[in-house]
Design a protein around this motif. Sequence first.
Motif, short mmCIF file in Angstrom:
data_model
loop_
_atom_site.label_atom_id
_atom_site.label_comp_id
_atom_site.label_asym_id
_atom_site.label_seq_id
_atom_site.Cartn_x
_atom_site.Cartn_y
_atom_site.Cartn_z
N GLY A 1 1.07 -1.20 -0.05
CA GLY A 1 0.08 0.02 -0.12
C GLY A 1 0.71 1.47 -0.12
N LYS A 2 2.15 1.28 -0.04
CA LYS A 2 3.14 2.40 -0.07
C LYS A 2 3.66 2.47 -1.48
N PRO A 3 3.83 3.64 -2.02
CA PRO A 3 4.36 3.79 -3.37
C PRO A 3 5.94 3.82 -3.15
N ILE A 4 6.53 3.05 -4.11
CA ILE A 4 8.01 2.84 -4.29
C ILE A 4 8.25 3.53 -5.65
N PHE A 5 9.26 4.75 -5.51
CA PHE A 5 9.71 5.01 -6.87
C PHE A 5 11.03 4.48 -7.30
N TYR A 6 11.09 4.30 -8.37
CA TYR A 6 12.52 3.61 -9.02
C TYR A 6 12.58 4.34 -10.30
N GLU A 7 13.74 4.16 -10.78
CA GLU A 7 14.27 4.80 -12.20
C GLU A 7 14.12 3.54 -13.21
N SER A 8 13.62 4.20 -14.48
CA SER A 8 13.36 3.31 -15.66
C SER A 8 14.89 2.69 -15.93
N ASP A 9 14.81 1.78 -16.86
CA ASP A 9 16.02 1.42 -17.35
C ASP A 9 16.82 2.53 -18.29
N LYS A 10 15.77 3.36 -19.07
CA LYS A 10 16.39 4.44 -19.87
C LYS A 10 16.94 5.45 -19.09
N LEU A 11 16.42 5.78 -17.83
CA LEU A 11 16.71 6.69 -17.02
C LEU A 11 18.11 6.27 -16.24
N LYS A 12 18.24 5.13 -16.05
CA LYS A 12 19.76 4.29 -15.55
C LYS A 12 20.68 4.63 -16.79
N HIS A 13 20.12 4.42 -17.76
CA HIS A 13 21.30 4.27 -18.91
C HIS A 13 21.87 5.69 -19.29
N ALA A 14 20.68 6.69 -19.13
CA ALA A 14 21.15 8.21 -19.25
C ALA A 14 21.66 8.76 -18.28
N LYS A 15 21.79 8.34 -16.93
CA LYS A 15 22.62 8.71 -15.87
C LYS A 15 23.88 8.21 -16.11
N GLN A 16 24.25 6.83 -16.24
CA GLN A 16 25.33 6.38 -16.63
C GLN A 16 26.11 7.23 -17.87
N ILE A 17 25.65 7.51 -18.84
CA ILE A 17 26.23 8.22 -19.86
C ILE A 17 26.57 9.53 -19.42
N PHE A 18 25.94 10.44 -18.53
CA PHE A 18 26.21 11.52 -17.95
C PHE A 18 27.24 11.15 -16.97
#
Length: 133
Positions: free
Chosen positions: A27-44
């Motif tokens: 019943g609690k929201p859990i936020f996580y990064e999508s694979d695309k977001l993780k990939h962009a973060k690693q590129i940066f």
Amino acid sequence: MVIEFFIPLKKVPTVTHQTKQVNTQHGKPIFYESDKLKHAKQIFLDGLADHVPNEPLEGPIRLVTKWCFGKANCKAPYWKTTRPDTDNLIKLFKDCMTKLNYWNDDAQVCSEITEKYWNPVTGIWVHIETLKG
């Protein structure tokens, strides 16, 4: 102090920090990064890693970025007026700079210019300078 460099890229990531995903557990929201977001973060992170100052920058900072989106048959740079918005582009990028200790807190960035272009060369030009308090 002034730091200036160019991060050459095959393609500029267009995923933004707003693309975090949400799921619920018990019943609690859990936020996580999508694979695309993780990939962009690693590129940066990879592109920024070679330019990290020896010590985090102190005081007020100006950050100028020019996002060069490659386009076939582009002879000279011209403004990119389509998505993503500049404010969405820069958020993840600044978070990566904070993670790498360019500064102690991205709140120190008190002057910011973010531009985006169609360009024959693809990548991100970065100019960072400390300002007098």
